[in-house]
Design a protein around this motif. Structure first.
Motif: not given
Length: 357
Positions: A164-168, A171-172
Motif C-alpha cells: 500500500a505504501l509503494t502504491y500510494a 499515485l503521488l
C-alpha cells in the motif's frame, strides 16, 4: 537457526568459493573496457549490452537488500520498488538541474512554473544529491518501520502495508503538481559531473561504480550474517517469541536492517537512472516489488548470492521475452515462480545442498 548456505559453502570449500568469486569479479571489472574497443574487434561489446548488464547489476543490489529483510528477518516487503525509485528520483533531480543549467527543467517550463519547489533546493550539487539518495529512502523506511514494528505488525499484514505504501507513492508521483514530472518523470539527461551521460567512457564509470556498490552490499550482508546481529536476526525470523523470552527486543534489530535495506535500494536506483536514461512513477509499481521478491525466491532466500543469481536469470529472460514474445512474459514469470515454489523451495542455490547430501 542455520547459517546461510553461501557462508556454509565458503567454510567447507574456501578455495573454490573464493576462486569463483574472484573470477566473476575480474570479469565484471574487465567487461566495461571491452566497450571501448573498436566495433571490428571480436572482443568488443556494444553499449546496449553494457547498459543491459549494468541495469541487471542494479537489480541485483535490490535483491540483496530485499534478502536482508526477507531472508534473515523474515519480513516480506512488497514495497522495495518505492525505495529504489526514490533514490532514482534523487539522482534524476540532479541530472535535470544539470541539463537545465541556470533555468528550470523542461517539464516545469511546460507547466508554466516560475520557480523551483523548496525540495529542489541544493539539488544542483552532487554531494547533496548523494545525501538525498540514501537519506530520503532511509528516513521513510525508518518512520514506517518504527510505527509498524512498534505495533508488532508482521507476516502478511506487513507485506500488505508495504505494498500500500509503494502504491500510494506511485499515485503521488503521477500528479504533475508534485514537481516530479508527472507520468513522464525525468528524462533528457545530458551531463553527469560534467561528463556526457551517453558517452561510452561515462557508462564505463557508471558500470564500475555499480560493481563496487554490489560488492560492498554483498560484503555488508556477509558481515551482518557472520556477526551476533545476524544470528539474532535469524532468530527473529525463526522464533521471535522465544527471542523475546530470552530478553531481546526484536524491534531495534528489525528496524536497523529494514532501514539499511532501503538505503541500499536508494543507491541502486541512483545508479540505474543515468544508465537507463529515464525515471518515472512506473518504477514504483507494486508489480516491480513483487518481481523483486521472485528474484530472491528463485535464487534462494537467505543466501545472499542466490538473489543475485535470481535477478540475473529473471531479468535476462525478461530482456529476451519482451523482445521476442512480449505478450507471454507475464505468464512465464508467474510459471517460473510457481515451479520454484513447488520444486525448488530453497531456490537455485538449494540445488548445491541437494548435490552435497
Amino acid at each position: 537457526m542455520s547459517q546461510p548456505l553461501t557462508i556454509t559453502g565458503v567454510q567447507k570449500a574456501p578455495k573454490v568459493a573464493i576462486s569463483v568469486g574472484t573470477l566473476v569479479l575480474i570479469i565484471l571489472i574487465v567487461m566495461p573496457f571491452l566497450a571501448l574497443l573498436p566495433a571490428t574487434n571480436p572482443l568488443a561489446i556494444s553499449t546496449y549490452t553494457l547498459t543491459l548488464i549494468g541495469k541487471i547489476l542494479c537489480y541485483a543490489i535490490v535483491a540483496i537488500a530485499l534478502d536482508l529483510v526477507w531472508g534473515y528477518a523474515g519480513l516480506l516487503s512488497l514495497g522495495h520498488g518505492l525505495f529504489f525509485a526514490l533514490g532514482g528520483y534523487a539522482m534524476g533531480m540532479y541530472l535535470m538541474r544539470q541539463a537545465a543549467g541556470s533555468g528550470l527543467p523542461d517539464f516545469m517550463s511546460f507547466l508554466s512554473w516560475t520557480e523551483l519547489p523548496w525540495f529542489w533546493a541544493g539539488t544542483q550539487h552532487f554531494a547533496w544529491a548523494l545525501c538525498l539518495i540514501v537519506l530520503v529512502p532511509g528516513a521513510l523506511a525508518f518512520v514506517f518501520g518504527y510505527f509498524a514494528f512498534r505495533s508488532k505488525i508482521k507476516g502478511v499484514y506487513f507485506s500488505i502495508m508495504t505494498q500500500a505504501l509503494t502504491y500510494a507513492g506511485m499515485l503521488l508521483f503521477f500528479r504533475n503538481e508534485t514537481g516530479f514530472g508527472g507520468n513522464n518523470g525525468f528524462t533528457g539527461f545530458t551531463t553527469l559531473l560534467g561528463f556526457p551521460v551517453t558517452a561510452t567512457g561515462t557508462r564505463v564509470g557508471l558500470f564500475l561504480a555499480t560493481v563496487l556498490v554490489l560488492v560492498a552490499s554483498l560484503a555488508l550482508g556477509f558481515a551482518l550474517a557472520r556477526s551476533k546481529y545476524g544470528r539474532v536476526l535469524t532468530a527473529v525470523r525463526d522464533a521471535e517469541n522465544r527471542l523475546i523470552f530470552c530478553g531481546y527486543d526484536p524491534k531495534g534489530f528489525k528496524l536497523f536492517v529494514w532501514t539499511i535495506s532501503a538505503m541500499l535500494c536508494g543507491l541502486a536506483g541512483a545508479l540505474y537512472v543515468p544508465q537507463v536514461g529515464i525515471i518515472n512513477p512506473s518504477e514504483m509499481s507494486p508489480t516491480n516489488s513483487i518481481e523483486a521478491a521472485i528474484w530472491v525466491a528463485l535464487g534462494g532466500r537467505g543466501t545472499l548470492i542466490g538473489p543475485i543469481i535470481g535477478a540475473g536469470i529473471v531479468n535476462g529472460a525478461k530482456s529476451w521475452f519482451t523482445v521476442a514474445i512480449p505478450e507471454y512474459w507475464q505468464f512465464v514469470l508467474g510459471g517460473m515462480f510457481i515451479l520454484v515454489t513447488l520444486f525448488l523451495p530453497q531456490g537455485v542455490i538449494g540445488l548445491l545442498r541437494k548435490r552435497k547430501s
